[in-house]
Design a protein around this motif. Structure first.
Motif, PDB file in Angstrom:
ATOM      1  N   SER A 186      43.202  20.111  23.226  1.00 29.68           N
ATOM      2  CA  SER A 186      43.683  18.963  24.005  1.00 29.68           C
ATOM      3  C   SER A 186      45.114  18.584  23.619  1.00 29.68           C
ATOM      4  CB  SER A 186      42.748  17.776  23.814  1.00 29.68           C
ATOM      5  OG  SER A 186      42.761  17.373  22.454  1.00 29.68           O
ATOM      6  N   ASP A 187      45.503  18.918  22.407  1.00 27.67           N
ATOM      7  CA  ASP A 187      46.857  18.631  21.936  1.00 27.67           C
ATOM      8  C   ASP A 187      47.661  19.930  21.797  1.00 27.67           C
ATOM      9  OD1 ASP A 187      45.359  19.625  19.854  1.00 27.67           O
ATOM     10  OD2 ASP A 187      46.078  18.185  18.380  1.00 27.67           O
ATOM     11  N   GLU A 238      48.408  13.897  32.278  1.00 28.24           N
ATOM     12  CA  GLU A 238      48.251  15.155  31.520  1.00 28.24           C
ATOM     13  C   GLU A 238      49.242  15.162  30.364  1.00 28.24           C
ATOM     14  OE1 GLU A 238      47.009  18.359  30.056  1.00 28.24           O
ATOM     15  OE2 GLU A 238      46.256  18.280  32.107  1.00 28.24           O
ATOM     16  N   ALA A 239      48.739  15.298  29.142  1.00 26.34           N
ATOM     17  CA  ALA A 239      49.627  15.278  27.979  1.00 26.34           C
ATOM     18  C   ALA A 239      49.697  16.623  27.280  1.00 26.34           C
ATOM     19  CB  ALA A 239      49.146  14.217  26.985  1.00 26.34           C
ATOM     20  N   LYS A 240      48.633  17.425  27.373  1.00 32.21           N
ATOM     21  CA  LYS A 240      48.542  18.612  26.522  1.00 32.21           C
ATOM     22  C   LYS A 240      49.609  19.659  26.788  1.00 32.21           C
ATOM     23  CE  LYS A 240      45.382  22.097  27.902  1.00 32.21           C
ATOM     24  NZ  LYS A 240      44.078  22.654  27.741  1.00 32.21           N
ATOM     25  N   ARG A 262      52.480  10.242  26.405  1.00 28.67           N
ATOM     26  CA  ARG A 262      51.781  10.737  27.591  1.00 28.67           C
ATOM     27  C   ARG A 262      50.270  10.580  27.444  1.00 28.67           C
ATOM     28  NH1 ARG A 262      54.361  13.092  31.440  1.00 28.67           N
ATOM     29  NH2 ARG A 262      52.506  14.193  32.191  1.00 28.67           N
ATOM     30  N   SER A 263      49.737  10.860  26.258  1.00 31.92           N
ATOM     31  CA  SER A 263      48.280  10.794  26.084  1.00 31.92           C
ATOM     32  C   SER A 263      47.756   9.362  26.132  1.00 31.92           C
ATOM     33  CB  SER A 263      47.854  11.467  24.777  1.00 31.92           C
ATOM     34  OG  SER A 263      48.321  10.751  23.675  1.00 31.92           O
ATOM     35  N   TYR A 288      54.124  13.569  23.349  1.00 35.58           N
ATOM     36  CA  TYR A 288      52.696  13.814  23.544  1.00 35.58           C
ATOM     37  C   TYR A 288      51.908  12.505  23.390  1.00 35.58           C
ATOM     38  CZ  TYR A 288      47.898  15.004  22.717  1.00 35.58           C
ATOM     39  OH  TYR A 288      46.525  15.024  22.784  1.00 35.58           O
ATOM     40  N   LEU A 289      52.201  11.754  22.337  1.00 44.05           N
ATOM     41  CA  LEU A 289      51.474  10.499  22.088  1.00 44.05           C
ATOM     42  C   LEU A 289      51.674   9.518  23.241  1.00 44.05           C
ATOM     43  CD1 LEU A 289      52.199  10.062  18.273  1.00 44.05           C
ATOM     44  CD2 LEU A 289      49.986  10.637  19.345  1.00 44.05           C
ATOM     45  N   THR A 344      56.032  15.376  19.386  1.00 39.73           N
ATOM     46  CA  THR A 344      54.845  14.600  19.007  1.00 39.73           C
ATOM     47  C   THR A 344      54.853  13.234  19.691  1.00 39.73           C
ATOM     48  OG1 THR A 344      54.772  15.736  16.867  1.00 39.73           O
ATOM     49  CG2 THR A 344      53.554  13.657  17.054  1.00 39.73           C
ATOM     50  N   GLU A 373      48.726   7.188  28.332  1.00 40.22           N
ATOM     51  CA  GLU A 373      48.721   6.788  29.738  1.00 40.22           C
ATOM     52  C   GLU A 373      47.444   7.283  30.415  1.00 40.22           C
ATOM     53  OE1 GLU A 373      51.009   4.971  31.520  1.00 40.22           O
ATOM     54  OE2 GLU A 373      51.966   4.587  29.598  1.00 40.22           O
TER      55      GLU A 373
END
Length: 170
Positions: A92-93, A167-169, A160-161, A157-158, A154, A163
């Motif tokens: 997921s990351d 899609e963050a991955k 975006r994740s 990603y943080l 990082t 929200e």
């Protein structure tokens, strides 16, 4: 007849060729999946081109020494790279783990080329040593870029994740 210095040097040269084949496949897979990280994607695409140039430089060393490449090592490295790339798709990351893995792989390449430089010199191949120094400098620059931009990747990603529905991955 080759000395043990030359035999080891030639084996490690083949390993470096396989390593660059693996690097190209891993980088291509990573770049193809990146959608929301344009700076990272652009730097990876730049390094793909550098990697292709490095392969050509390595080929010139093979030609200069009149030795063969290892088809088996190249094939195994490509299969390994595909497996590594496929494995990352399910995290997921993925983008953060990919950025960390990229830095680690660059450090591995730096160490390999440092050793290869010493082996080339011991075998009397100053031409090869100069090429490996040139390649190592590119790997050092990529490693520096990776570690310098890891906090940004990082944070992106943080953000975006956090929200909902974003899609963050990748």
């Amino acid at each position: 007849m080759a000395t043990s210095y030359e035999e080891n040097y030639h084996d490690w040269l083949r390993d470096a060729h396989a390593m660059e084949e693996q690097a190209e496949k891993m980088l291509q897979a990573q770049a193809s999946r990146l959608e929301h990280y344009p700076d990272l994607k652009a730097r990876i695409e730049q390094h793909i081109e550098e990697t292709r140039q490095q392969q050509q430089l390595l080929d010139s060393v093979f030609d200069n020494l009149n030795i063969s490449r290892s088809v088996l090592k190249d094939t195994v490295s490509k299969v390994t790279a595909m497996g590594q790339a496929m494995g990352g798709m399910f995290a997921s990351d993925e983008v953060v783990k990919g950025a960390i893995s990229g830095y680690v792989f660059e450090q591995f390449e730096i160490a390999c080329y440092t050793s290869l430089i010493a082996a080339a010199k011991a075998a009397g191949d100053e031409h090869g040593a100069k090429i490996f120094e040139q390649i190592r400098e590119q790997e050092i620059a990529m490693a520096k870029w990776c570690i310098d931009h890891l906090p940004d990747v990082t944070q992106q990603y943080l953000t975006r994740s956090a929200e909902p529905g974003v899609e963050a991955k990748k």
